[in-house]
Write a protein that holds these residues in place. Structure first.
Motif, mmCIF file in Angstrom:
data_model
loop_
_atom_site.group_PDB
_atom_site.id
_atom_site.type_symbol
_atom_site.label_atom_id
_atom_site.label_comp_id
_atom_site.label_asym_id
_atom_site.label_seq_id
_atom_site.Cartn_x
_atom_site.Cartn_y
_atom_site.Cartn_z
ATOM 1 N N ALA A 139 62.330 5.803 27.578
ATOM 2 C CA ALA A 139 61.559 4.943 28.485
ATOM 3 C C ALA A 139 60.492 5.743 29.221
ATOM 4 O O ALA A 139 60.723 6.902 29.600
ATOM 5 N N ALA A 140 59.346 5.122 29.425
ATOM 6 C CA ALA A 140 58.314 5.711 30.267
ATOM 7 C C ALA A 140 58.735 5.592 31.732
ATOM 8 O O ALA A 140 59.502 4.698 32.105
ATOM 9 N N GLU A 141 58.222 6.488 32.566
ATOM 10 C CA GLU A 141 58.601 6.509 33.981
ATOM 11 C C GLU A 141 58.312 5.185 34.679
ATOM 12 O O GLU A 141 59.032 4.798 35.599
ATOM 13 N N HIS A 142 57.255 4.493 34.255
ATOM 14 C CA HIS A 142 56.864 3.256 34.934
ATOM 15 C C HIS A 142 57.546 2.028 34.326
ATOM 16 O O HIS A 142 57.302 0.912 34.784
ATOM 17 N N ALA A 143 58.366 2.220 33.305
ATOM 18 C CA ALA A 143 59.036 1.085 32.660
ATOM 19 C C ALA A 143 60.094 0.485 33.581
ATOM 20 O O ALA A 143 60.649 1.169 34.448
ATOM 21 N N TYR A 144 60.345 -0.801 33.384
ATOM 22 C CA TYR A 144 61.493 -1.413 34.043
ATOM 23 C C TYR A 144 62.057 -2.510 33.158
ATOM 24 O O TYR A 144 61.413 -2.968 32.223
ATOM 25 N N PHE A 145 63.281 -2.874 33.462
ATOM 26 C CA PHE A 145 64.052 -3.761 32.606
ATOM 27 C C PHE A 145 64.565 -4.938 33.418
ATOM 28 O O PHE A 145 64.800 -4.819 34.623
ATOM 29 N N GLY A 146 64.769 -6.067 32.757
ATOM 30 C CA GLY A 146 65.302 -7.217 33.476
ATOM 31 C C GLY A 146 65.658 -8.348 32.541
ATOM 32 O O GLY A 146 65.130 -8.455 31.430
ATOM 33 N N LEU A 147 66.569 -9.191 33.005
ATOM 34 C CA LEU A 147 66.962 -10.405 32.290
ATOM 35 C C LEU A 147 66.684 -11.579 33.231
ATOM 36 O O LEU A 147 67.592 -12.074 33.909
#
Length: 279
Positions: A139-147
Motif C-alpha cells: 500500500a502507498a502511504e496515502h492509501a486507505y481502505f473501507g467498506l
C-alpha cells in the motif's frame, strides 16, 4: 517474453503489461471514475484471471489502479442505480448479471496463481474486497481502505466478510464493515491486512519486486504452495458462508427499498433516508 496464449480480449477497462519475467501487471484504467467497477470491468476481470491461470509464461500478477488517487472506489453505483431503476427490475440482478457473476472476478477468485495488490490510493467497497482476497498487499502511504456499503444500503457481499474475519479477527472486521469508516494504510498494516507500506512513487515497483521474487521459483511449487495456503485459510465453510448469505440475506436486501434509496441518494448527491429493515 510474449505470452504463448494471447489475452482473451482487447480490454477497455484493464490495461495489461509485463514489467518483469513471469509477471503480469493489470491496471484498472478508469482513473477519471476512481477505477470503479462497471459491467465491462467485471467481464474483463473474469477473463483475465482465467487467462493468467492458463498462460504458462505468467506466474504471478500485480493489480493496481490508474493514477494516484484510487486503487478502486468499488462498484459503479451510478450504473447500479440505473440497473435498479430500469423497467421491470426486481433487484435480483446487477446490470443484467447474477450476484454470483457480478461479485466473483477477484473478490471471490480462487484460481491457481497468486495476485498481489499495489494499492495506489483509496480502496473502497469492492476495492477493499479485492485486497482481502489478494495473496500479498503493498500500500502507498496515502492509501486507505473501507467498506462503506452500509452507508449506501448495500452490503459487502463479494466474499470478503468471512475472509476478513480470518485475516484480522471478528472485532476488527466488525468495526470495518459495520461502521463503514475508513482505515489508513498504517492501521491496515498494524491489523495484518497489508504486507508493506511505501511511498506512492514506489508502490507498483515494490509489488513487482515481490512478484519477481515469486516468479523466480518453480511454477509447480508456486501453484502447489499457494493451494496449500488457500486450503488452510479458506476451508469449505467460507464459500458456503458466502453462498448462503447471497442466497438469503442479500437476495432479500436487493428487493428492498433501502438499496434503491442508497443508490438514488448517491446519484442525487444527498443523504439517504432509510426505512426500517424487513430482512
Amino acid at each position: 517474453m510474449a505470452p504463448v496464449i494471447p489475452p482473451p480480449l482487447t480490454p477497455s477497462f484493464l490495461r495489461l503489461s509485463y514489467p518483469a519475467p513471469g509477471v503480469l501487471l493489470v491496471t484498472m484504467n478508469r482513473g477519471e471514475n476512481l477505477n470503479c467497477m462497471n459491467r465491462t470491468a467485471q467481464v474483463e476481470m473474469d477473463a483475465v484471471w482465467r487467462w493468467l491461470d492458463e498462460e504458462p509464461t505468467l506466474l504471478v500478477a500485480v493489480i493496481t489502479g490508474a493514477g494516484d488517487k484510487a486503487f478502486s472506489a468499488g462498484a459503479d453505483l451510478k450504473e447500479w442505480n440505473q440497473s435498479m431503476s430500469s423497467s421491470g427490475a426486481d433487484g435480483s440482478r446487477y446490470n443484467g448479471m447474477s450476484s454470483a457473476q457480478a461479485f466473483k472476478p477477484l473478490s471471490r477468485r480462487l484460481g491457481k496463481k497468486p495476485v498481489i495488490a499495489a494499492v495506489n490510493g483509496l480502496a473502497l467497497g469492492a476495492g477493499t474486497e479485492f485486497i482481502v482476497n489478494c495473496d500479498l498487499v503493498v500500500a502507498a502511504e496515502h492509501a486507505y481502505f473501507g467498506l462503506p456499503e452500509v452507508k449506501r444500503g448495500v452490503a459487502p457481499i463479494g466474499g470478503c466478510l468471512p475472509r476478513l474475519i480470518r485475516t484480522i479477527g471478528l472485532q476488527r472486521a466488525s468495526e470495518l464493515a459495520l461502521t463503514g469508516r475508513n482505515v489508513s494504510a498504517q492501521e491496515a498494516l498494524a491489523w495484518g491486512l497489508v504486507n508493506k507500506v511505501v511511498s506512492r512513487e514506489e508502490v507498483v515497483q515494490e509489488a513487482v519486486r515481490y512478484a519477481s521474487l515469486i516468479a523466480e521459483n518453480s511454477p509447480d511449487s508456486i501453484i502447489c504452495t499457494r493451494a496449500g495456503l488457500r486450503q488452510g485459510w479458506e476451508t469449505a465453510a467460507v464459500e458456503r458462508a458466502v453462498d448462503i448469505t447471497l442466497e438469503r440475506e442479500f437476495a432479500a436486501l436487493q428487493k428492498g427499498e433501502n438499496i434503491r434509496e442508497g443508490l438514488r441518494s448517491f446519484t442525487e448527491k444527498r443523504h439517504p433516508k432509510w426505512t426500517p429493515s424487513k430482512l
